[in-house]
Design an enzyme around this catalytic site. Structure first.
Site, PDB file in Angstrom:
ATOM      1  N   ARG A  80      -0.714 -52.900 -64.780  1.00 20.26           N
ATOM      2  CA  ARG A  80       0.022 -52.991 -66.310  1.00 20.26           C
ATOM      3  C   ARG A  80      -0.977 -53.022 -67.276  1.00 20.26           C
ATOM      4  O   ARG A  80      -1.865 -53.927 -67.522  1.00 20.26           O
ATOM      5  CB  ARG A  80       0.860 -54.041 -66.211  1.00 20.26           C
ATOM      6  CG  ARG A  80       1.577 -54.437 -67.463  1.00 20.26           C
ATOM      7  CD  ARG A  80       2.460 -55.525 -67.492  1.00 20.26           C
ATOM      8  NE  ARG A  80       2.911 -55.523 -68.779  1.00 20.26           N
ATOM      9  CZ  ARG A  80       2.996 -56.668 -69.619  1.00 20.26           C
ATOM     10  NH1 ARG A  80       2.527 -57.763 -69.306  1.00 20.26           N
ATOM     11  NH2 ARG A  80       3.297 -56.839 -70.790  1.00 20.26           N
ATOM     12  N   HIS A 124       1.977 -54.158 -77.265  1.00 21.44           N
ATOM     13  CA  HIS A 124       1.389 -55.672 -77.072  1.00 21.44           C
ATOM     14  C   HIS A 124       0.817 -56.078 -78.085  1.00 21.44           C
ATOM     15  O   HIS A 124      -0.487 -56.426 -78.246  1.00 21.44           O
ATOM     16  CB  HIS A 124       0.490 -55.396 -75.762  1.00 21.44           C
ATOM     17  CG  HIS A 124       0.175 -56.634 -75.063  1.00 21.44           C
ATOM     18  ND1 HIS A 124       0.601 -56.882 -73.672  1.00 21.44           N
ATOM     19  CD2 HIS A 124      -0.119 -57.789 -75.428  1.00 21.44           C
ATOM     20  CE1 HIS A 124       0.162 -58.269 -73.274  1.00 21.44           C
ATOM     21  NE2 HIS A 124      -0.221 -58.722 -74.562  1.00 21.44           N
ATOM     22  N   GLU A 169       6.656 -59.358 -75.071  1.00 21.47           N
ATOM     23  CA  GLU A 169       7.049 -60.888 -75.556  1.00 21.47           C
ATOM     24  C   GLU A 169       7.453 -60.837 -76.942  1.00 21.47           C
ATOM     25  O   GLU A 169       6.460 -61.249 -78.003  1.00 21.47           O
ATOM     26  CB  GLU A 169       5.428 -61.633 -75.402  1.00 21.47           C
ATOM     27  CG  GLU A 169       5.148 -61.994 -74.005  1.00 21.47           C
ATOM     28  CD  GLU A 169       4.041 -62.952 -73.781  1.00 21.47           C
ATOM     29  OE1 GLU A 169       3.471 -63.323 -74.816  1.00 21.47           O
ATOM     30  OE2 GLU A 169       3.664 -63.222 -72.666  1.00 21.47           O
ATOM     31  N   ASN A 297       7.258 -62.701 -68.071  1.00 21.94           N
ATOM     32  CA  ASN A 297       6.042 -63.569 -68.043  1.00 21.94           C
ATOM     33  C   ASN A 297       6.296 -64.907 -68.397  1.00 21.94           C
ATOM     34  O   ASN A 297       7.033 -65.679 -69.135  1.00 21.94           O
ATOM     35  CB  ASN A 297       5.211 -63.036 -69.565  1.00 21.94           C
ATOM     36  CG  ASN A 297       4.897 -61.780 -69.558  1.00 21.94           C
ATOM     37  OD1 ASN A 297       4.980 -61.036 -68.681  1.00 21.94           O
ATOM     38  ND2 ASN A 297       4.359 -61.410 -70.644  1.00 21.94           N
ATOM     39  N   TYR A 299       4.465 -68.779 -67.689  1.00 21.38           N
ATOM     40  CA  TYR A 299       3.388 -69.685 -67.678  1.00 21.38           C
ATOM     41  C   TYR A 299       3.562 -71.113 -67.637  1.00 21.38           C
ATOM     42  O   TYR A 299       2.829 -71.752 -66.909  1.00 21.38           O
ATOM     43  CB  TYR A 299       2.229 -69.397 -68.889  1.00 21.38           C
ATOM     44  CG  TYR A 299       1.858 -68.219 -68.906  1.00 21.38           C
ATOM     45  CD1 TYR A 299       0.458 -68.054 -68.528  1.00 21.38           C
ATOM     46  CD2 TYR A 299       2.514 -66.796 -69.533  1.00 21.38           C
ATOM     47  CE1 TYR A 299      -0.046 -66.853 -68.467  1.00 21.38           C
ATOM     48  CE2 TYR A 299       1.696 -65.670 -69.585  1.00 21.38           C
ATOM     49  CZ  TYR A 299       0.540 -65.578 -68.998  1.00 21.38           C
ATOM     50  OH  TYR A 299       0.087 -64.392 -69.085  1.00 21.38           O
ATOM     51  N   GLU A 367       3.677 -61.222 -65.812  1.00 19.11           N
ATOM     52  CA  GLU A 367       2.279 -61.959 -66.096  1.00 19.11           C
ATOM     53  C   GLU A 367       2.497 -63.185 -65.485  1.00 19.11           C
ATOM     54  O   GLU A 367       3.651 -63.993 -65.813  1.00 19.11           O
ATOM     55  CB  GLU A 367       2.153 -61.938 -67.707  1.00 19.11           C
ATOM     56  CG  GLU A 367       1.399 -61.282 -68.371  1.00 19.11           C
ATOM     57  CD  GLU A 367       1.166 -61.132 -69.774  1.00 19.11           C
ATOM     58  OE1 GLU A 367       0.909 -62.378 -70.198  1.00 19.11           O
ATOM     59  OE2 GLU A 367       1.169 -60.360 -70.655  1.00 19.11           O
TER      60      GLU A 367
END
Ligand code: IFM
Length: 458
Positions: A80, A124, A169, A297, A299, A367
């Protein structure tokens, strides 16, 4: 089973690694590339830790073959990466910069030659500065320009690249960029930031249409950063705070994209700050058009605590000022960036999506990763544990809730420019020596390679 063995995943599961253009490419003034908002933002004194910028970064514009070799050596199925809009359209629209597109064309060819599937992210965060000068994402025109850009890139690469991610995002683009001001373009606004979030989604919808009209076979999705927001304590105030955080961070995006609705309570949350007049009839149909996949994504999760905030002065209120503080959790381990390590949050994110949105498309974790601040090209045991535990949580979401999880991309293939945090945090499976550009695979890279090899031998 060794706790660090990867879990069984559904047949055809895609293993990958991810990067983004501004974080790795460098060569910001080469071959006709225009300025992006990050080039100009980084020139402001004091905004980037250590005073750096993406001007050189990992020099991947020149060293992309090294990156492809790393991917090949790792044995992943997919890569990616993102395309830099100002490389392709230096002014954001108008004349196409052929040399810029050639770069991605060569990269896609090299990936296909090695049997690595390209997942192309179109945005991005590196908006052409020329478009910011015309209002940036506050303006609906930027959404239209984005769709034109998407068509140009798909026209050139779409004969070989089948998987397309419109935005990465949008929460971060809109809120860190237009409300908190800690990311480019560095604005601190209420109405403008909410307009930016909405126009990013309109741009997504228009780009989906453009991609499908240029490349009817394309598989098209969007990547959202999602963090479950849990109340820090069982008080009503913290529960309300968690709900506000959920609205701002998650449901502002997931409800329109996956449910074709605006989230309940959003208008109330921003009463006085924004009249939401940027919403137009037909937007929800556009934004909520069915997708081929959702990129997630993940985290960390947020432990939301209530803090008193000034609702009475809407003029001064920015869109992130919703009276919520992220509370520390005693006993929860933290990464070097202070992010709580809670694989359960990935499980909750995936199962929560499946529970809330009946037509949820297939999901990829686009991610997930951990940064260390040590400048060490060798052992990185925290990373191996982090990945293994998050994958185990993802696998449980598949088994328990039947989430249609199709792949996992580690962030990031190589250390890179971590935005306002500069070059301190290192997320890479491979270390980068920024003075020479040399990439050195870390222990986690070797571990993952071994795990992927074992899998193909089964
Ligand atoms: O480096 C970023 C990436 O650009 C977007 N997602 C989060 C990563 C780590 O902060």
């Amino acid at each position: 089973m060794n706790p660090f063995d990867l879990p069984e995943m559904p047949a055809g599961f895609v293993w990958g690694a991810a990067t983004a253009a501004y974080q790795i490419e460098g060569a910001v003034a080469e071959d006709g590339r225009g300025d992006s908002i990050w080039d100009t933002f980084c020139r402001r004194p004091g905004v980037i830790a250590g005073g750096g910028s993406g001007a050189v970064a990992c020099d991947s514009y020149h060293r992309w073959r090294d990156d492809v070799d790393l991917l090949d050596g790792l044995g992943v199925d997919a890569y990616r990466f993102s395309v830099a809009w100002p490389r392709v359209l230096p002014a954001g629209h108008g004349a196409v910069n052929r040399a810029g597109l050639d770069h991605y064309d060569r990269l896609v060819d090299a990936l296909c030659e090695r049997g690595i599937r390209p997942f192309v992210t179109l945005y991005h965060w590196d908006l052409p500065q020329a478009l910011e000068d015309e209002g940036g994402w506050r303006s609906r025109d930027t959404a239209e320009r984005f769709a034109d850009y998407a068509a140009v890139v798909a026209g050139r690469l779409g004969d070989r690249a089948g998987d397309w991610i419109t935005l990465n995002e949008p929460y971060v683009s809109a809120i860190a960029g237009y409300a908190e001001g800690r990311h480019a373009p560095g604005a601190r606004e209420g109405h403008g930031a909410l307009a930016a979030a909405h126009h990013l989604l309109v741009g997504h919808g228009l780009a989906v249409e453009a991609l499908r009209s240029v490349r009817p076979q394309a598989r098209v999705g969007i990547t959202l950063n999602l963090s479950p927001a849990v109340p820090a304590t069982a008080t009503a105030a913290d529960e309300a705070a968690a709900n506000r955080m959920d609205l701002l961070l998650n449901r502002q995006f997931t409800d329109p994209v996956l449910g074709g609705t605006y989230p309940d309570g959003f208008e109330r949350l921003y009463a006085g700050v924004s009249d939401l007049s940027f919403r137009r009839p037909g937007d929800l149909e556009l934004i909520g058009a069915p997708l081929d996949f959702l990129g997630v994504n993940y985290y960390y999760r947020i432990h939301a605590a209530d803090v008193p905030y000034e609702q009475s002065d809407p003029v001064k209120r920015t869109a992130n000022d919703i009276g919520v503080r992220s509370a520390p959790r005693p006993g929860v381990p933290l990464t070097d960036l202070g992010w709580p390590i809670e694989p359960q949050g990935l499980y909750d994110t995936l199962t929560g999506l499946a529970g809330r949105y009946p037509g949820l498309p297939p999901v990829y974790v686009t991610e997930n990763g951990v940064a260390e601040v040590r400048d060490d090209p060798g052992a990185d045991p925290a990373r191996i544990r982090f990945v293994a535990e998050h994958l185990a949580a993802a696998a449980r979401a598949v088994t328990d809730a039947g989430v249609d999880l199709r792949g996992y991309f580690y962030w990031s293939l190589i250390d890179n420019f971590e935005w306002a945090r500069g070059y301190g945090p290192r997320f890479g499976l491979a270390h980068v020596d920024y003075s020479t550009g040399t990439r050195t695979p870390r222990a986690s890279y070797h571990w993952l390679r071994e795990q992927l090899t074992l899998r193909t031998q089964k």
